[in-house]
Design a protein around this motif. Structure first.
Motif, PDB file in Angstrom:
ATOM      1  N   GLY A  50       0.813  -1.194   0.000  1.00 39.36           N
ATOM      2  CA  GLY A  50       0.000   0.000   0.000  1.00 39.36           C
ATOM      3  C   GLY A  50       0.853   1.254   0.000  1.00 39.36           C
ATOM      4  N   PRO A  51       0.249   2.393   0.328  1.00 42.07           N
ATOM      5  CA  PRO A  51       0.977   3.664   0.344  1.00 42.07           C
ATOM      6  C   PRO A  51       2.176   3.602   1.282  1.00 42.07           C
ATOM      7  CG  PRO A  51      -1.392   4.023   0.526  1.00 42.07           C
ATOM      8  CD  PRO A  51      -1.169   2.549   0.673  1.00 42.07           C
ATOM      9  N   ALA A  52       3.289   4.088   0.804  1.00 41.31           N
ATOM     10  CA  ALA A  52       4.524   4.113   1.593  1.00 41.31           C
ATOM     11  C   ALA A  52       5.456   5.113   0.937  1.00 41.31           C
ATOM     12  CB  ALA A  52       5.165   2.722   1.642  1.00 41.31           C
ATOM     13  N   PRO A  53       6.460   5.599   1.631  1.00 44.53           N
ATOM     14  CA  PRO A  53       7.420   6.493   0.974  1.00 44.53           C
ATOM     15  C   PRO A  53       8.017   5.829  -0.258  1.00 44.53           C
ATOM     16  CG  PRO A  53       7.776   6.452   3.352  1.00 44.53           C
ATOM     17  CD  PRO A  53       6.778   5.383   3.049  1.00 44.53           C
ATOM     18  N   ALA A  54       8.279   6.627  -1.276  1.00 43.08           N
ATOM     19  CA  ALA A  54       8.843   6.099  -2.510  1.00 43.08           C
ATOM     20  C   ALA A  54      10.176   5.413  -2.225  1.00 43.08           C
ATOM     21  CB  ALA A  54       9.039   7.234  -3.510  1.00 43.08           C
ATOM     22  N   ARG A  63      -3.707  -1.751  -8.977  1.00 43.38           N
ATOM     23  CA  ARG A  63      -3.917  -0.904  -7.800  1.00 43.38           C
ATOM     24  C   ARG A  63      -3.234  -1.460  -6.548  1.00 43.38           C
ATOM     25  NH1 ARG A  63      -4.974   4.105  -9.302  1.00 43.38           N
ATOM     26  NH2 ARG A  63      -6.494   4.141 -10.997  1.00 43.38           N
ATOM     27  N   ASP A  64      -2.844  -2.733  -6.570  1.00 38.59           N
ATOM     28  CA  ASP A  64      -2.169  -3.314  -5.411  1.00 38.59           C
ATOM     29  C   ASP A  64      -0.666  -3.063  -5.419  1.00 38.59           C
ATOM     30  OD1 ASP A  64      -4.507  -4.363  -4.395  1.00 38.59           O
ATOM     31  OD2 ASP A  64      -4.331  -6.231  -5.544  1.00 38.59           O
ATOM     32  N   ALA A  65      -0.125  -2.589  -6.533  1.00 32.72           N
ATOM     33  CA  ALA A  65       1.301  -2.287  -6.617  1.00 32.72           C
ATOM     34  C   ALA A  65       1.581  -0.955  -5.918  1.00 32.72           C
ATOM     35  CB  ALA A  65       1.743  -2.221  -8.070  1.00 32.72           C
ATOM     36  N   PRO A  66       2.763  -0.767  -5.365  1.00 35.18           N
ATOM     37  CA  PRO A  66       3.091   0.502  -4.698  1.00 35.18           C
ATOM     38  C   PRO A  66       3.012   1.670  -5.674  1.00 35.18           C
ATOM     39  CG  PRO A  66       4.732  -1.181  -4.204  1.00 35.18           C
ATOM     40  CD  PRO A  66       3.867  -1.729  -5.294  1.00 35.18           C
TER      41      PRO A  66
END
Length: 746
Positions: free
Chosen positions: A557-561, A601-604
């Motif tokens: 999910g959402p995380a720093p690049a 959509r499941d990829a970062p």
């Protein structure tokens, strides 16, 4: 015939005085010292008249083991004073311990490692009995500050108590058996004259017992096994390297203080320590008043009196200084209450106190000291200090570059590359180096001399040490260094290791670094000396395919690049661009992977953006409507991370495709204030992929779009950080909302 066994603590001024006094008093036939027996035929070299601290550095290499270690000496080392006093008395001098390369010393980086860890329980009990913090304070309390009367007897009782029934391990057993053999032989050949034996106190009880019976012929000095290389040279050493607070394996901490103790006694050492601390603090513009100085000395004197010291000991002075100069609470324990490097977050005054304790002395070798061939080979060609600009398009420039890279790999101080080719860059043919003088250069070159007789051989040996157990990332670094150093035989070996490692790699970031390195070497084979390597091409292909396979399986999910992940996708892009047809890479299959990741959509978010950028750059255009693709993928909460991936791979496409920049401006402007504030750090990171010239172009287009007469340069030169501006705007909005709610503004 009398054998005097003196057990000492290494680098102890009290023991150093005692050792010299005993040798001068008894005028023995032999002075036997714990030290490397393979240096016995070089005793004249050791006693040429150097300025300590110096050390014997030994480097050992065989197909299965590599080892480097030191035997250090300073003015107040008992071994050093015993040898010098023995030479003055006309005694025969012998080192009696196993060579530093011997398997019994395989785990020892410093031969003069005191043995507190072996008898920690006894030391802890004595520390409790004498109400001191650690073994260093205990030693000062018992021996350094006390009168010298009866010192030999007190040392014998101390070490006998600490050794007690402690079982020595097999390594110590082997060393003690070898040293005892030397003692027996010296006693048998002394013709009734005395023999003095100076060793670490831990070994003394065992040597007394083992010296009674056994072979009395002179022992043989072990030789390295076939296929092994062992070289020993004298090197200048420094107090910094001796100091326990810098992580030195053992020995006395604070060598600068103990040098003062050696030269000026306890009273003078305390006074000089205070002066050194104050001088360092004032040099750093820390205010230290005369009243502070008086308070520190008074506190040290009071602590010494309370602790039963005739003169302030090291910890008395330090505690007094800390009490007078540190006014706020200290979060970490005082470093002199334990052994080891300074902890992170130490108070600045404490840091300067430890530096003053350490001292800044560096030893100097006598001008007639033999040096390894590597030193002469390097000094003959290194040249004068200054900046060097190398043209890598010419053979002379490439050869000079290889020499400097070899010195860099060897860790030679004062050799710094400031710019040049890199795996991520293009075919840059200019390299710049900065050469500066350094006091640490000669010691580093002498120690590197254990690896080989010239820079190429030595660098190859150092790089070979890095291969066993290296992971994929580390292997890529070794491969690049081997190519830059011109070590061709190692390059082939590492490539084979890389090819095997790539097939089982599970870290996309490590694969990306590996791909960047091998692709650069494949593309610029003339520069790296790897032209025509079929193995290199095969590794490029396997790494690119493996990276794509791993990328498609990444979920989160959402995380720093993840910049390493983004760089891996950029490396895949470059491989497909520059080597796709030549190496048979399947571009259509890669495009399919990129399209699937970009739509998943499941990829970062950063990986989705990078995948869209990969497909865009490979096709030369976005699949379908680029505006629709951008609008569909833009999510405020993760916009910065997604854009980081997109910009890293398709920066120019975004900049030069009509309407895309304007669409991004529209989407960012439509973000709620709170969303924008949260996303701002990631957005800044994303736009950081544009170089300054392109950021100015973006600013020009945006100011033209919005009007208002704002200059692009003004937009790029904010007086405050953007995060601060955004936070201030958010605060203003909340204040206005509160005022409106209370009816204070319309």
């Amino acid at each position: 015939m009398t054998v005097t066994f003196l057990g000492v603590r290494h680098h102890s001024p009290a023991c150093a005085r005692l050792a010299a006094d005993i040798v001068a008093a008894v005028r023995p036939a032999y002075v036997l010292v714990e030290g490397p027996a393979d240096m016995n035929d070089r005793m004249d070299e050791l006693l040429l008249g150097h300025e300590p601290p110096i050390a014997v550095h030994t480097g050992y290499r065989d197909p299965g083991r590599r080892h480097g270690s030191w035997t250090p000496f300073c003015d107040h080392s008992p071994e050093w004073t015993a040898l010098n006093a023995g030479r003055a008395a006309g005694a025969e001098l012998r080192f009696i311990d196993l060579p530093a390369w011997h398997p019994a010393l395989a785990g020892v980086r410093n031969r003069y490692a005191d043995a507190e860890a072996r008898y920690g329980e006894a030391t802890a009990r004595l520390c409790r009995d004498f109400a001191v913090d650690d073994a260093d304070a205990l030693w000062d309390h018992l021996f350094e500050i006390e009168p010298a009367d009866g010192l030999a007897e007190r040392l014998a009782v101390y070490f006998d108590l600490l050794r007690g029934d402690t079982e020595a391990g097999p390594d110590d057993t082997a060393r003690e058996a070898y040293m005892a053999h030397w003692v027996r032989a010296a006693a048998a050949h002394a013709d009734g004259r005395p023999v003095v034996v100076v060793t670490g106190g831990f070994h003394r009880p065992a040597l007394i017992r083992l010296a009674e019976d056994g072979d009395r012929s002179w022992p043989e000095v072990p030789r390295p096994p076939d296929g092994a290389t062992a070289r020993s040279y004298l090197v200048p050493y420094s107090f910094r390297r001796l100091d326990a607070f810098d992580g030195y394996q053992a020995g006395m901490p604070s060598p600068g203080y103990y040098q003062h103790l050696w030269e000026h006694g306890a009273a003078g050492a305390g006074r000089l320590l205070v002066e050194a601390v104050v001088a360092r603090l004032r040099a750093r513009r820390q205010q230290v008043s005369t009243a502070d100085l008086i308070a520190a000395r008074a506190a040290a004197d009071a602590l010494a009196l309370m602790r039963g010291h005739r003169h302030p000991a090291r910890v008395d002075v330090l505690d007094g200084l800390a009490g007078a100069l540190v006014s706020e609470a200290i979060e970490t324990p005082l470093p002199w209450a334990s052994r080891g490097p300074l902890q992170a977050g130490a108070h600045p005054v404490i840091v300067e106190m430890i530096a003053a304790l350490s001292g800044d002395r560096t030893g100097r070798l006598h001008r007639d000291t033999p040096l390894p061939p590597l030193v002469h080979a390097v000094l003959a060609v290194l040249g004068e200090p200054g900046e060097e600009r190398l043209d890598l398009g010419e053979e002379t420039g490439r050869e000079r570059s290889r020499l400097l890279h070899r010195l860099r790999v060897l860790g030679v101080p004062g050799v710094l590359r400031t710019s040049g080719p890199s795996p991520a860059g293009g075919a840059e043919l200019t390299e710049r180096w900065e050469l500066t003088d350094s006091d640490e250069r000669l010691p580093a070159l002498i120690e590197a001399g254990a690896y080989g007789v010239d820079p190429q051989e030595a660098a190859a040996a150092v790089l070979a040490e890095r291969v066993p157990g290296a992971d994929l990332d580390e292997l890529a670094g070794v491969l690049l260094d081997a190519a830059l150093c011109g070590v061709g035989e190692l390059t082939g070996q590492v490539l084979d290791d890389l090819a095997r490692a790539v097939g089982r790699a599970a870290d996309l970031g490590a694969l990306g670094r590996t791909l960047a390195v091998v692709l650069a070497m494949w593309r610029h084979g003339e520069l790296f000396g790897t032209s025509g390597s079929a193995t290199l091409g095969a590794v490029v292909r396997a790494t690119a395919e493996r990276a794509l396979w791993l990328a498609e399986g990444v979920r989160g999910g959402p995380a720093p690049a993840d910049l390493r992940r983004i760089e891996a996708m950029a490396a895949v892009r470059d491989a497909l661009r520059h080597a796709g047809s030549a190496l048979g890479l399947d571009t259509e299959a890669a495009l399919g992977v990129a399209d699937r990741i970009a739509a998943c959509r499941d990829a970062p978010p950063d990986l989705r953006g990078a995948a869209l950028g990969l497909a865009w750059t490979l096709r030369g255009h976005a699949a379908g409507d680029p505006g629709r693709a951008v609008r569909g993928a833009f999510v405020p909460a993760t916009a910065g991370d997604w854009l980081a991936g997109l910009f890293a791979l398709a920066r120019e496409e975004v900049l030069h495709t009509a309407g895309v920049l304007e669409l991004l401006d529209e989407l960012v402007a439509a973000m709620a204030d709170d969303d924008f504030l949260v996303a701002l750090p990631a957005l800044r990171q994303a736009f950081g992929f544009f170089p300054p010239r392109e950021r100015h172009l973006i600013a020009t287009r945006l100011t033209g779009l919005r009007g208002g007469g704002t200059s692009p340069w003004d937009l790029m030169r904010l007086d405050a950080a953007p995060e601060l501006v955004a936070a201030g705007m958010a605060l203003d909005e909340r204040a206005d909302a509160a005022l409106r709610r209370e009816g204070l503004i319309p």
